[in-house]
Design an enzyme around this catalytic site. Structure first.
Site, PDB file in Angstrom:
ATOM      1  N   LYS A 185       0.866  -1.175   0.000  1.00 45.85           N
ATOM      2  CA  LYS A 185       0.000   0.000   0.000  1.00 45.85           C
ATOM      3  C   LYS A 185       0.899   1.219   0.000  1.00 45.85           C
ATOM      4  O   LYS A 185       1.647   1.463   0.945  1.00 45.85           O
ATOM      5  CB  LYS A 185      -0.913   0.038   1.220  1.00 45.85           C
ATOM      6  CG  LYS A 185      -1.834   1.273   1.225  1.00 45.85           C
ATOM      7  CD  LYS A 185      -2.609   1.398   2.521  1.00 45.85           C
ATOM      8  CE  LYS A 185      -3.502   2.631   2.493  1.00 45.85           C
ATOM      9  NZ  LYS A 185      -2.709   3.896   2.493  1.00 45.85           N
ATOM     10  N   SER A 243       2.838   5.143  13.060  1.00 48.09           N
ATOM     11  CA  SER A 243       2.419   5.563  14.387  1.00 48.09           C
ATOM     12  C   SER A 243       1.933   4.385  15.220  1.00 48.09           C
ATOM     13  O   SER A 243       1.552   3.332  14.694  1.00 48.09           O
ATOM     14  CB  SER A 243       1.295   6.588  14.270  1.00 48.09           C
ATOM     15  OG  SER A 243       0.112   5.970  13.781  1.00 48.09           O
ATOM     16  N   GLY A 246      -1.731   3.729  14.322  1.00 43.18           N
ATOM     17  CA  GLY A 246      -1.904   2.988  13.081  1.00 43.18           C
ATOM     18  C   GLY A 246      -1.515   1.534  13.216  1.00 43.18           C
ATOM     19  O   GLY A 246      -2.219   0.635  12.741  1.00 43.18           O
ATOM     20  N   GLU A 266       6.467  -1.521  13.478  1.00 42.76           N
ATOM     21  CA  GLU A 266       7.403  -0.667  14.195  1.00 42.76           C
ATOM     22  C   GLU A 266       6.682   0.640  14.457  1.00 42.76           C
ATOM     23  O   GLU A 266       6.215   1.295  13.522  1.00 42.76           O
ATOM     24  CB  GLU A 266       8.669  -0.439  13.363  1.00 42.76           C
ATOM     25  CG  GLU A 266       9.684   0.436  14.059  1.00 42.76           C
ATOM     26  CD  GLU A 266      10.513   1.230  13.090  1.00 42.76           C
ATOM     27  OE1 GLU A 266      10.653   2.458  13.314  1.00 42.76           O
ATOM     28  OE2 GLU A 266      11.006   0.657  12.111  1.00 42.76           O
ATOM     29  N   CYS A 303      12.699   7.315  13.403  1.00 45.54           N
ATOM     30  CA  CYS A 303      12.143   6.555  14.522  1.00 45.54           C
ATOM     31  C   CYS A 303      13.170   6.349  15.616  1.00 45.54           C
ATOM     32  O   CYS A 303      12.811   5.975  16.739  1.00 45.54           O
ATOM     33  CB  CYS A 303      11.597   5.217  14.034  1.00 45.54           C
ATOM     34  SG  CYS A 303      12.674   4.366  12.883  1.00 45.54           S
ATOM     35  N   GLU A 395       5.966  10.034  22.247  1.00 41.70           N
ATOM     36  CA  GLU A 395       6.865  10.426  21.161  1.00 41.70           C
ATOM     37  C   GLU A 395       6.381  11.718  20.513  1.00 41.70           C
ATOM     38  O   GLU A 395       5.191  11.869  20.202  1.00 41.70           O
ATOM     39  CB  GLU A 395       6.923   9.319  20.098  1.00 41.70           C
ATOM     40  CG  GLU A 395       7.833   9.654  18.924  1.00 41.70           C
ATOM     41  CD  GLU A 395       7.781   8.602  17.821  1.00 41.70           C
ATOM     42  OE1 GLU A 395       8.813   8.366  17.180  1.00 41.70           O
ATOM     43  OE2 GLU A 395       6.691   8.024  17.609  1.00 41.70           O
TER      44      GLU A 395
END
Length: 528
Positions: A185, A243, A246, A266, A303, A395
């Protein structure tokens, strides 16, 4: 190569009929007019997933050399795109050209790394325990084990790495290496970049005469298409970088299926940096300068960005704070990847500024009205407020960090124990700090997937030893890494063959070892 705005479903260009989207140039906040991208829906997901299922058995039975050749062909095709790819990625992300050129090298490098992994064959974990017909009180059957691919994999392109964590990124490379067809995607932030790379993969598949379902690229607005993809019964695993919200949403869908599947997501990490007293006393200014550089690298959109710094109070920390304030204050504002990411960054900073016990140490240079430009920021609080407020562990994706003053070493241990799971943990130390570091290491080993000494976590080497993962909420599964050669293990499962005739066994388990693999034979590693 001319962009068409199409999805790539197998060998076909397919224009989505669920609406139209345009890529956005974040530096100008303007839409890139050509081409318009047609958005797909559930019917397109079903078509791609059915093709992937049809391709699976044929693809996984291809010789290892064919899999390796596919990965190398994809790398060659990406490089052949030349400036066309870099210019489009620059327009869609605002990332500097030099950064994108380096990321392209990382992308092709990891494709070629997995080609070598496939040729070596260690990932198969071929194991033979030969029959013991005379054993008492019971004989032992002939038992042989190898790892096989799971099946079609859904991969979600990441916003912050339009090449290395996207269409031909590490998830795709490791899944194809494992023998799994892939459906990607595309991320809405870099649609043109995704189509260019998708065509490079599509051409490589066709060039080797493989089943068209080995690869597809889908485009969809919002969450609907991605949710449909994860829910499709043909999909057997998911790779995601993004995120926490998500990643957990996809995991819930995957676990609610009739056949639950693994989601390797992740997600969020603040990557704590422990400034130990000896290092602080010896070189506070140098540490502060290096920290500011790492914090603001790539507008903080990594990240592994160092979002939390912890140190025992004292003159060394005072010197570090002063030097860090000066270094951060000189950092220019940088364009972020999307308007949404910029808005979330501003909201995250505002939440930190409003939190009880938090003060502002420094802000970077003004964005001077440029759209989506991130102004760096450094905040200060103490251990008591961090321990009392879970929100201070949230975060903030961008060039912002929170510095925590700690009263003493015992409190430093308390804070370390309190931290959530992380991708990385860093110790900045001198030799005099070894006793303290030795007591912190067991805690950090439980908290993080990678532990660094006297470096900063931005920068993830693609190699055999790398671990880019960690305990929740850094990832949904701390047993695996999304970067490095071991990333292939996410898309494999062990199968044992008991008393299966040689004529029916896969090549990696035949007695004469035609692939010349190192194998575990009756408990001993042999290449025979």
């Amino acid at each position: 190569m001319t962009l068409s705005g199409s999805m790539l479903i197998g060998a076909s260009d397919v224009t989505g009929d669920e609406g139209v989207a345009h890529a956005i140039n974040p530096a100008t906040n303007q839409a890139i007019p050509t081409p318009p991208f047609g958005l797909g829906g559930a019917a397109h997901v079903d078509r791609a997933a059915r093709l992937a299922a049809q391709a699976f058995d044929a693809y996984r039975r291809q010789p290892m050399e064919t899999r390796a050749a596919l990965l190398e062909s994809i790398a060659d095709n990406i490089e052949a795109l030349g400036d066309t790819l870099i210019e489009r990625a620059h327009a869609e992300t605002g990332l500097p050209v030099a950064r994108l050129q380096g990321e392209r090298g990382r992308t092709t490098g990891q494709l070629r790394l997995f080609a070598s992994v496939v040729r070596q064959g260690h990932f198969l974990r071929a194991t033979l325990d030969t029959a013991l017909p005379q054993r008492q009180p019971l004989p032992r059957s002939d038992l042989r084990m190898a790892k096989l691919p799971l099946g079609p994999v859904a991969v979600f392109g990441a916003s912050n790495f339009p090449l290395a964590f996207s269409v031909a990124g590490g998830d795709t490379a490791s899944a194809l290496a494992a023998g799994c067809p892939v459906i990607v995607k595309a991320h809405s932030a870099h649609l043109g970049t995704s189509e260019l790379v998708g065509r490079a993969i599509q051409q490589a598949v066709a060039g080797l005469g493989l089943h068209e379902g080995v690869f597809s690229l889908l485009i969809g607005a919002g969450r609907k298409l991605g949710e449909s993809l994860v829910a499709h019964p043909a999909i057997k695993a998911v790779g995601f970088t993004g995120s926490r919200q998500g990643g957990l949403a996809l995991q819930r869908i995957a676990q609610q299926r009739t056949e639950p599947i693994p989601v390797y997501a992740e997600m969020s990490s603040i990557n704590p940096v422990f400034l130990l007293p000896g290092a602080l006393a010896a070189r506070p200014e140098a540490l502060a300068s290096a920290f500011a550089d790492s914090l603001t690298l790539g507008a903080g959109q990594f990240c592994t960005n160092p979002g939390l710094v912890l140190a025992v109070d004292g003159p060394g920390l005072d010197a570090f704070v002063a030097a860090a304030a000066q270094a951060v204050g000189k950092k220019p504002a940088q364009t972020m990847l999307t308007p949404g990411i910029h808005d979330a960054y501003c909201s995250g900073k505002a939440a930190l500024q409003a939190a009880d016990g938090v003060s502002t140490v420094a802000t970077g240079l003004s964005s001077e009205g440029r759209p989506n430009a991130a102004q760096a920021a450094l905040y200060l609080s103490d251990a008591e407020h961090l321990l009392a407020n879970e929100a201070l562990q949230a975060e903030v994706f961008g060039p912002a960090a929170l510095l925590i003053r700690v009263r003493d070493e015992d409190t430093l241990h308390r804070v370390a124990e309190h931290l959530e799971g992380q991708l990385t943990a860093t110790l900045l130390l001198d030799e005099s700090d070894h006793p303290l570091a030795r007591t912190l290491l067991p805690v950090l080993e439980r908290k993080a997937g990678r532990i660094l000494v006297n470096g900063f976590p931005t920068g993830v080497e693609v190699c055999h030893a790398m671990v880019h993962g960690g305990p929740y909420p850094a990832t949904t599964n701390a047993m695996y890494t999304s970067v490095g050669a071991q990333a292939i293990d996410r898309f494999l499962r062990p199968v044992c063959y008991q008393d299966v005739p040689e004529a029916l066994l896969p090549a990696e388990l035949l007695a004469d070892n035609p692939l010349n693999l190192w194998r575990l034979v009756n408990g001993a590693f042999k290449q025979a």
